[in-house]
Design a protein around this motif. Structure first.
Motif, PDB file in Angstrom:
ATOM      1  N   TYR A  93       0.620  -1.193  -0.122  1.00 39.96           N
ATOM      2  CA  TYR A  93      -0.047  -0.019   0.073  1.00 39.96           C
ATOM      3  C   TYR A  93       0.829   1.410   0.045  1.00 39.96           C
ATOM      4  O   TYR A  93       1.666   1.651   0.941  1.00 39.96           O
ATOM      5  CB  TYR A  93      -0.890   0.052   0.998  1.00 39.96           C
ATOM      6  CG  TYR A  93      -1.843  -1.269   1.322  1.00 39.96           C
ATOM      7  CD1 TYR A  93      -3.060  -1.106   0.343  1.00 39.96           C
ATOM      8  CD2 TYR A  93      -1.807  -1.875   2.346  1.00 39.96           C
ATOM      9  CE1 TYR A  93      -3.789  -2.098   0.506  1.00 39.96           C
ATOM     10  CE2 TYR A  93      -2.658  -3.075   2.092  1.00 39.96           C
ATOM     11  CZ  TYR A  93      -3.829  -3.467   1.091  1.00 39.96           C
ATOM     12  OH  TYR A  93      -4.814  -4.019   1.286  1.00 39.96           O
ATOM     13  N   SER A  95       2.341   4.957   0.205  1.00 40.91           N
ATOM     14  CA  SER A  95       1.790   6.330   1.129  1.00 40.91           C
ATOM     15  C   SER A  95       2.871   7.401   0.484  1.00 40.91           C
ATOM     16  O   SER A  95       4.033   7.090   0.752  1.00 40.91           O
ATOM     17  CB  SER A  95       1.904   5.824   2.474  1.00 40.91           C
ATOM     18  OG  SER A  95       1.639   7.016   3.208  1.00 40.91           O
ATOM     19  N   GLN A  99       1.274  12.393   3.304  1.00 42.93           N
ATOM     20  CA  GLN A  99      -0.151  12.064   2.659  1.00 42.93           C
ATOM     21  C   GLN A  99      -1.227  12.703   3.605  1.00 42.93           C
ATOM     22  O   GLN A  99      -2.113  13.281   3.149  1.00 42.93           O
ATOM     23  CB  GLN A  99      -0.367  10.710   2.597  1.00 42.93           C
ATOM     24  CG  GLN A  99      -1.443  10.154   1.923  1.00 42.93           C
ATOM     25  CD  GLN A  99      -1.429   8.654   1.757  1.00 42.93           C
ATOM     26  OE1 GLN A  99      -0.704   8.208   0.373  1.00 42.93           O
ATOM     27  NE2 GLN A  99      -1.920   7.932   2.203  1.00 42.93           N
ATOM     28  N   ALA A 100      -1.085  12.428   4.982  1.00 40.66           N
ATOM     29  CA  ALA A 100      -2.158  12.705   5.677  1.00 40.66           C
ATOM     30  C   ALA A 100      -2.449  14.274   5.636  1.00 40.66           C
ATOM     31  O   ALA A 100      -3.661  14.705   5.925  1.00 40.66           O
ATOM     32  CB  ALA A 100      -2.037  12.396   7.128  1.00 40.66           C
ATOM     33  N   SER A 289      -7.585   3.227  -3.740  1.00 43.63           N
ATOM     34  CA  SER A 289      -6.983   2.693  -2.679  1.00 43.63           C
ATOM     35  C   SER A 289      -5.322   2.666  -2.836  1.00 43.63           C
ATOM     36  O   SER A 289      -4.549   2.980  -1.962  1.00 43.63           O
ATOM     37  CB  SER A 289      -7.276   1.274  -2.452  1.00 43.63           C
ATOM     38  OG  SER A 289      -6.962   0.322  -3.478  1.00 43.63           O
ATOM     39  N   ALA A 293      -5.303   6.271  -0.407  1.00 40.15           N
ATOM     40  CA  ALA A 293      -5.083   5.824   0.716  1.00 40.15           C
ATOM     41  C   ALA A 293      -5.860   4.502   0.881  1.00 40.15           C
ATOM     42  O   ALA A 293      -7.261   4.514   0.411  1.00 40.15           O
ATOM     43  CB  ALA A 293      -5.273   6.700   1.908  1.00 40.15           C
ATOM     44  N   THR A 297     -11.498   4.040   0.716  1.00 36.83           N
ATOM     45  CA  THR A 297     -11.768   3.452  -0.667  1.00 36.83           C
ATOM     46  C   THR A 297     -12.739   3.559  -1.320  1.00 36.83           C
ATOM     47  O   THR A 297     -13.780   3.890  -0.788  1.00 36.83           O
ATOM     48  CB  THR A 297     -11.186   2.185  -0.710  1.00 36.83           C
ATOM     49  OG1 THR A 297     -11.990   1.195  -0.148  1.00 36.83           O
ATOM     50  CG2 THR A 297      -9.811   2.076   0.079  1.00 36.83           C
ATOM     51  N   LEU A 342      -0.792  13.428  -5.292  1.00 43.54           N
ATOM     52  CA  LEU A 342      -0.472  12.126  -4.653  1.00 43.54           C
ATOM     53  C   LEU A 342      -0.043  11.258  -5.701  1.00 43.54           C
ATOM     54  O   LEU A 342       0.820  10.614  -5.566  1.00 43.54           O
ATOM     55  CB  LEU A 342      -1.728  11.718  -3.801  1.00 43.54           C
ATOM     56  CG  LEU A 342      -2.222  12.163  -2.520  1.00 43.54           C
ATOM     57  CD1 LEU A 342      -3.340  11.567  -2.068  1.00 43.54           C
ATOM     58  CD2 LEU A 342      -1.060  11.980  -1.639  1.00 43.54           C
ATOM     59  N   LYS A 346       3.560   9.538  -5.891  1.00 41.78           N
ATOM     60  CA  LYS A 346       3.782   8.176  -5.656  1.00 41.78           C
ATOM     61  C   LYS A 346       4.671   7.443  -6.893  1.00 41.78           C
ATOM     62  O   LYS A 346       5.271   6.627  -6.755  1.00 41.78           O
ATOM     63  CB  LYS A 346       2.333   7.617  -5.480  1.00 41.78           C
ATOM     64  CG  LYS A 346       1.741   7.720  -4.025  1.00 41.78           C
ATOM     65  CD  LYS A 346       0.513   6.897  -3.887  1.00 41.78           C
ATOM     66  CE  LYS A 346      -0.021   7.535  -2.625  1.00 41.78           C
ATOM     67  NZ  LYS A 346      -1.421   6.739  -2.235  1.00 41.78           N
ATOM     68  N   SER A 422       5.278  -0.467   1.007  1.00 40.37           N
ATOM     69  CA  SER A 422       4.663  -0.493   2.340  1.00 40.37           C
ATOM     70  C   SER A 422       5.633  -0.200   3.492  1.00 40.37           C
ATOM     71  O   SER A 422       5.445  -0.147   4.546  1.00 40.37           O
ATOM     72  CB  SER A 422       3.714  -1.423   2.901  1.00 40.37           C
ATOM     73  OG  SER A 422       2.605  -1.564   2.021  1.00 40.37           O
TER      74      SER A 422
END
Length: 446
Positions: A93, A95, A99-100, A289, A293, A297, A342, A346, A422
């Motif tokens: 996943y 991140s 990100q938050a 997702s 995030a 989703t 994002l 990524k 991850s």
């Protein structure tokens, strides 16, 4: 009935005393429960307690393996703080840094009582007009601009795949897939009573003649394909191969479920979906997702116009509808540029991690794409997938054994998939270096 902690203590004694060796596979939980005459839920708690103590790693149903035992007479008093944190290269996943902080400002307006009341109402499979417009804009590219009225929404991409297949294939039906396929699709097929048929592939992807041959043997109800950044091999089909497949499926009238969940990484030029070449048959699955995030989703389904009602019914009957709050958040994130920021972050992150992979596994047979968040490692000749997975587990590193992706169980590759997304980059580098040392110097367990 024995308390699960007493059973865990006995196993801990076996591990710390050396009766259970590092890298040794424990029985599947259901077999363990049967042998010890305990409930399956008790066996699950026993294994969970051993994981908490840092004595085993792995996943139930796939394999739980003994780790090298930390110091201590019995292992009973171990805590997570007392042992090094395992490195999980099974999870994948991504991140983005910060990100938050990027996501939070968009969510704040949704928390106003008047807005929140509306956002907490149930959502239909067709979502909202705003969600359809936002999703259409998000997935649009130079060669493909899906119409908003063809969109349906599920809780995540996995549910979207399940809904598409449930709407297309009756129990007992056959679905053609790549010989290595997404493990969740194998689980979905088992639940739906669907038989997966592996297709012969080459360096371009599934061969059109293999589709035709499988259909001649017994009719295929559908295909499930990952034409862009295939998981686990990272292969992306050429445009010519997609055109060839489109000719075959159109001639045989075989619907296609096209999984594009990782396609957002295909930078700088968006890859044309198979749906462009077979628009009347292709059901495109995508989602947020990986882009955004995993905790909030939305799965997207873009279906042929005549299939909207049937797929919407499958979403409803499966209980797979997206949450209204998640839809509202998605609309705002897509509209204010958050998703685009994002995605850019990524893509850069994946490229960095691929450089780490290339440096640490230089000289090994690793199949990947410089844009992907995963790699397919064809192990050195002395290793089998299961023994290497156990050896990795003994070093506190979880990898996905190649057989998890295999449809034809008689053909099990000596390979593992590495998820790069991850874990922190220093942990990734250290884990890959350790795995390289294991691969060069370890024993094969044959």
């Amino acid at each position: 009935m024995n308390d699960y902690r007493h059973i865990a203590d006995r196993l801990a004694d076996d591990i710390t005393s050396g009766r259970l060796k590092p890298g040794q596979r424990l029985p599947l939980q259901r077999l363990f429960a049967r042998r010890h005459r305990i409930a399956g839920s008790t066996a699950e708690r026993v294994y969970g307690e051993l994981v908490r103590r840092g004595l085993v790693v792995g996943e139930v149903g796939r394999g739980t393996f003994v780790r090298a035992a930390p110091a201590g007479p019995t292992g009973r008093a171990l805590t997570e703080a007392a042992t090094p944190a395992p490195v999980n290269l099974e999870l994948n996943y991504p991140s983005a840094p910060g990100q938050a902080e990027i996501l939070a400002p968009t969510l704040a307006p949704l928390l106003r009582p008047d807005v929140l009341t509306e956002a907490l109402r149930p959502a239909a499979a067709t979502g909202t007009p705003e969600a359809r417009e936002a999703a259409a804009a998000l997935l649009a590219g130079p060669a493909w601009r899906p119409a908003p009225d063809r969109f349906l929404f599920a809780g995540n991409a996995r549910q979207a795949i399940a809904a598409a297949l449930a709407s297309l294939v009756r129990p007992g039906g056959r679905v053609g897939v790549e010989a290595l396929t997404y493990p969740v699709v194998k689980e979905v097929a088992e639940r739906l009573g669907i038989r997966l048929v592996p297709l012969v592939s080459d360096d371009e992807g599934p061969r059109p003649d293999s589709v035709a041959a499988a259909h001649r043997t017994a009719p295929l109800s559908a295909l499930y394909l990952q034409p862009t950044l295939h998981n686990p091999t990272s292969l992306t089909m050429s445009e010519e191969r997609k055109r060839q497949l489109a000719v075959v499926v159109t001639g045989l009238d075989i619907p296609v479920v096209e999984d594009r969940i990782w396609s957002f990484l295909a930078d700088p030029d968006p890859v044309t979906p198979l749906a462009v070449h077979a628009p009347g048959l292709t059901h495109v699955v995508d989602g947020l997702s990986k882009r955004v995030a995993p905790g909030l989703t939305v799965g997207f389904l873009v279906v042929p116009p005549h299939r909207v009602a049937a797929v919407a019914a499958a979403v409803r009957s499966g209980g797979w509808s997206a949450g209204r709050f998640a839809l509202e958040a998605a609309v705002r994130w897509a509209g204010d540029g958050t998703v685009a920021r994002l995605v850019a972050a990524k893509r850069a992150d994946a490229a960095r991690r691929q450089r780490i992979l290339a440096a640490e596994l230089h000289g090994f047979r690793v199949r990947s794409d410089p844009r992907a968040y995963y790699a397919w490692w064809e192990l050195p000749a002395l290793w089998r997938a299961d023994t290497f997975t156990a050896a990795a587990a003994a070093h506190g590193i979880a990898v996905t054994p190649g057989p998890d992706f295999v449809v034809d169980r008689s053909r099990t590759p000596d390979a593992v998939r590495l998820g790069l997304a991850s874990v922190a980059e220093p942990d990734l580098r250290r884990a890959l270096r350790t795995l390289a040392d294991v691969a060069r110097g370890g024993r094969d367990g044959r």
